[in-house]
Design a protein around this motif. Structure first.
Motif, mmCIF file in Angstrom:
data_model
loop_
_atom_site.group_PDB
_atom_site.id
_atom_site.type_symbol
_atom_site.label_atom_id
_atom_site.label_comp_id
_atom_site.label_asym_id
_atom_site.label_seq_id
_atom_site.Cartn_x
_atom_site.Cartn_y
_atom_site.Cartn_z
ATOM 1 N N LYS A 163 -4.395 1.348 -6.766
ATOM 2 C CA LYS A 163 -3.919 1.747 -8.352
ATOM 3 C C LYS A 163 -2.618 1.185 -8.449
ATOM 4 O O LYS A 163 -1.840 1.139 -7.296
ATOM 5 C CB LYS A 163 -3.917 2.970 -8.762
ATOM 6 C CG LYS A 163 -5.451 3.760 -8.753
ATOM 7 C CD LYS A 163 -6.258 2.994 -9.543
ATOM 8 C CE LYS A 163 -7.669 3.710 -9.904
ATOM 9 N NZ LYS A 163 -8.802 3.129 -10.335
ATOM 10 N N ARG A 164 -2.101 0.605 -9.661
ATOM 11 C CA ARG A 164 -0.839 -0.237 -9.428
ATOM 12 C C ARG A 164 0.471 0.517 -9.617
ATOM 13 O O ARG A 164 1.347 0.038 -9.355
ATOM 14 C CB ARG A 164 -1.121 -1.083 -10.862
ATOM 15 C CG ARG A 164 -0.922 -0.168 -12.189
ATOM 16 C CD ARG A 164 -0.978 -1.246 -13.499
ATOM 17 N NE ARG A 164 -1.141 -0.446 -14.660
ATOM 18 C CZ ARG A 164 -1.231 -0.908 -15.814
ATOM 19 N NH1 ARG A 164 -1.086 -2.368 -15.966
ATOM 20 N NH2 ARG A 164 -1.126 -0.249 -16.981
ATOM 21 N N ASP A 165 0.289 1.863 -9.763
ATOM 22 C CA ASP A 165 1.327 2.790 -9.417
ATOM 23 C C ASP A 165 1.530 3.342 -8.250
ATOM 24 O O ASP A 165 2.571 4.039 -7.722
ATOM 25 C CB ASP A 165 1.336 3.996 -10.578
ATOM 26 C CG ASP A 165 0.275 5.058 -10.106
ATOM 27 O OD1 ASP A 165 -0.694 4.312 -9.515
ATOM 28 O OD2 ASP A 165 0.115 6.185 -10.466
ATOM 29 N N GLN A 166 0.704 2.840 -7.243
ATOM 30 C CA GLN A 166 0.867 3.339 -5.929
ATOM 31 C C GLN A 166 1.804 2.407 -5.108
ATOM 32 O O GLN A 166 1.307 1.435 -5.145
ATOM 33 C CB GLN A 166 -0.772 3.623 -5.205
ATOM 34 C CG GLN A 166 -1.516 4.657 -5.737
ATOM 35 C CD GLN A 166 -0.756 6.052 -5.869
ATOM 36 O OE1 GLN A 166 -0.652 6.736 -4.542
ATOM 37 N NE2 GLN A 166 -0.439 6.762 -6.769
ATOM 38 N N TYR A 167 2.514 3.102 -4.504
ATOM 39 C CA TYR A 167 3.437 2.418 -3.317
ATOM 40 C C TYR A 167 3.377 3.249 -2.123
ATOM 41 O O TYR A 167 3.235 4.335 -1.857
ATOM 42 C CB TYR A 167 4.970 2.273 -4.085
ATOM 43 C CG TYR A 167 5.656 3.364 -4.287
ATOM 44 C CD1 TYR A 167 6.410 3.988 -3.402
ATOM 45 C CD2 TYR A 167 5.444 4.075 -5.605
ATOM 46 C CE1 TYR A 167 6.977 5.379 -3.387
ATOM 47 C CE2 TYR A 167 6.073 5.299 -5.784
ATOM 48 C CZ TYR A 167 7.006 5.901 -4.832
ATOM 49 O OH TYR A 167 7.655 7.228 -4.937
ATOM 50 N N MET A 168 3.816 2.210 -0.964
ATOM 51 C CA MET A 168 3.743 2.709 0.585
ATOM 52 C C MET A 168 5.087 2.465 1.144
ATOM 53 O O MET A 168 5.759 1.697 0.877
ATOM 54 C CB MET A 168 2.828 1.887 1.029
ATOM 55 C CG MET A 168 1.198 1.853 0.299
ATOM 56 S SD MET A 168 0.520 3.524 0.084
ATOM 57 C CE MET A 168 -0.664 3.156 -1.389
ATOM 58 N N TYR A 169 5.202 3.383 2.201
ATOM 59 C CA TYR A 169 6.235 3.016 3.058
ATOM 60 C C TYR A 169 5.868 3.878 4.568
ATOM 61 O O TYR A 169 5.238 4.896 4.574
ATOM 62 C CB TYR A 169 7.555 3.658 2.643
ATOM 63 C CG TYR A 169 7.610 4.876 2.047
ATOM 64 C CD1 TYR A 169 7.936 6.152 2.917
ATOM 65 C CD2 TYR A 169 7.125 5.195 0.563
ATOM 66 C CE1 TYR A 169 7.940 7.604 2.208
ATOM 67 C CE2 TYR A 169 7.442 6.523 0.345
ATOM 68 C CZ TYR A 169 7.778 7.687 1.018
ATOM 69 O OH TYR A 169 7.621 8.798 0.471
ATOM 70 N N PHE A 170 6.202 3.432 5.554
ATOM 71 C CA PHE A 170 6.009 3.636 6.693
ATOM 72 C C PHE A 170 6.933 4.865 7.245
ATOM 73 O O PHE A 170 8.117 4.793 6.902
ATOM 74 C CB PHE A 170 5.816 2.573 7.811
ATOM 75 C CG PHE A 170 4.720 1.848 8.000
ATOM 76 C CD1 PHE A 170 3.529 2.440 8.316
ATOM 77 C CD2 PHE A 170 5.063 0.484 7.991
ATOM 78 C CE1 PHE A 170 2.612 1.395 8.104
ATOM 79 C CE2 PHE A 170 3.928 -0.400 7.963
ATOM 80 C CZ PHE A 170 2.680 0.243 8.101
ATOM 81 N N LYS A 171 6.491 6.055 7.927
ATOM 82 C CA LYS A 171 7.266 6.899 8.520
ATOM 83 C C LYS A 171 7.372 7.053 10.143
ATOM 84 O O LYS A 171 6.271 6.693 10.446
ATOM 85 C CB LYS A 171 7.443 8.103 7.844
ATOM 86 C CG LYS A 171 7.560 8.055 6.175
ATOM 87 C CD LYS A 171 7.655 9.490 5.816
ATOM 88 C CE LYS A 171 9.150 9.877 5.792
ATOM 89 N NZ LYS A 171 9.162 11.269 5.100
ATOM 90 N N ALA A 172 8.433 7.271 10.917
ATOM 91 C CA ALA A 172 8.290 7.237 12.270
ATOM 92 C C ALA A 172 9.223 8.352 12.717
ATOM 93 O O ALA A 172 10.343 8.115 12.206
ATOM 94 C CB ALA A 172 8.228 5.748 13.094
ATOM 95 N N GLY A 173 9.028 8.824 13.844
ATOM 96 C CA GLY A 173 9.893 9.953 14.342
ATOM 97 C C GLY A 173 9.017 11.307 14.725
ATOM 98 O O GLY A 173 7.910 11.119 15.332
ATOM 99 N N VAL A 174 9.848 12.503 14.593
ATOM 100 C CA VAL A 174 8.822 13.687 14.527
ATOM 101 C C VAL A 174 8.959 14.313 13.231
ATOM 102 O O VAL A 174 10.106 14.612 12.934
ATOM 103 C CB VAL A 174 9.463 14.202 15.832
ATOM 104 C CG1 VAL A 174 9.202 13.642 17.204
ATOM 105 C CG2 VAL A 174 10.960 14.810 15.662
ATOM 106 N N TYR A 175 7.733 14.826 12.935
ATOM 107 C CA TYR A 175 7.460 15.690 11.838
ATOM 108 C C TYR A 175 7.033 16.937 12.479
ATOM 109 O O TYR A 175 5.674 17.193 12.450
ATOM 110 C CB TYR A 175 6.886 15.185 10.793
ATOM 111 C CG TYR A 175 6.747 15.713 9.499
ATOM 112 C CD1 TYR A 175 7.501 17.096 9.108
ATOM 113 C CD2 TYR A 175 5.568 15.379 8.546
ATOM 114 C CE1 TYR A 175 7.478 17.703 8.059
ATOM 115 C CE2 TYR A 175 5.572 15.952 7.367
ATOM 116 C CZ TYR A 175 6.241 17.067 6.917
ATOM 117 O OH TYR A 175 6.225 17.816 5.890
#
Length: 309
Positions: free
Chosen positions: A269-281
């Protein structure tokens, strides 16, 4: 579901201001250098599970300071072998009221220090799937994406509720509100080795789980094909259109890969955007406050179509 913060510490501002400037060219991993001199971090910021300025929020260190050489033990620093260390205790400040767990985690920031670009939304700071309409693709910082990492998990929690002990997320794709991909490492206290598994969260419906080298259950025996603490391994998280491909890569062993069809997951959908995350959660909030998770990264590379850095 389907199977398939600590004692009073100095202000971070003062530490940031005394950081050294970044070298003109990249080096191989060097234990004498801060993480931002060993890794390309201008398109990341980092959240730390502390609140040194007492504003009631986690401390977020911008990309430009990571590039200049910011580090802060015990949460984020260079290991003796040059790797990039992330640590998160059970006790600590959370990123929001809705977050249950602590993290020391990088968040992808494609704007590369340009504060005129909005952090949230379909902007040049984030990326989208190629399955969305072309106009939305042009508004984003990139299209589709690949995250490659080499990592060793050094410590996991050994106290707390049975369902939480030993869990840590080491890589993610985050969308507007949901998470298309969360990559876990889990090792139980009585086992010598841990397992890797993936969670895919559709925007509607149940989460889907995919196991790589053993069960994610809370009562398993030592996994035959498991990964020990401090053992290096690599992962690749890749999106092309509505296809998510995640691979576990280990020296001397065949790669293990899961391919997930996200056509019905709602991220096109056109309102969905992404970003990667890395480390420890850290995925344990029930253990001893000083219990912790820790991982060291030896490679971290992000790429997107149309993002030429």
């Amino acid at each position: 579901m389907f199977l398939q913060k600590p004692a009073v510490i100095p202000s971070l501002f003062s530490l940031i201001m005394c950081c050294t400037t970044i070298a003109n060219e990249k080096h191989t991993l060097n234990a004498a250098l801060p993480p931002g001199h060993n890794f390309e971090l201008l398109d990341w910021n980092i959240s730390l599970p502390i609140d040194t300025n007492k504003d009631g929020q986690v401390d977020i260190i911008p990309a430009v300071y990571l590039e200049k050489g910011f580090e802060y033990k015990p949460y984020f620093y260079t290991a003796d072998d040059g790797g990039m260390v992330f640590t998160a205790f059970v006790e600590g400040v959370k990123t929001s009221k809705n977050t249950k767990y602590t993290r020391s985690e990088l968040r992808e920031m494609l704007r590369r220090g340009d504060n005129s670009v909005n952090v949230k939304g379909v902007t040049k700071n984030n990326w989208v799937f190629s399955s969305v309409r072309g106009q939305t693709q042009r508004q984003a910082g990139g299209v589709d994406g690949t995250l490659k990492a080499t990592v060793a998990v050094n410590n996991v929690t050994v106290t707390g509720e049975t369902t939480q002990v030993g869990r840590v997320i080491i890589g993610q794709i985050h969308a507007k509100d949901d998470e298309p991909a969360r990559l876990y490492y889990r090792k139980l206290p009585n086992n010598t080795k841990g397992v890797i598994y993936l969670a895919h969260e559709p925007r509607k419906g149940n989460e889907q789980y995919y196991e790589f080298n053993g069960s994610r259950a809370s009562n398993i025996e030592d996994p035959i094909d498991g990964i020990a603490l401090n053992e290096k391994f690599s992962y690749v998280i890749d999106v092309k259109g509505n296809t998510l491909t995640v691979s576990l890569i280990r020296e001397g062993k065949e790669d293990i890969t899961h391919v997930i069809d996200m056509t019905d997951s709602g991220y096109h959908k056109r309102d969905q955007y992404m970003y990667f995350k890395a480390g420890v959660y850290n995925q344990n909030n029930s253990g001893n406050p000083k219990d912790y998770v820790q991982a060291t990264f030896y490679r971290l590379e992000n790429s997107h179509t149309g993002y030429n850095y």
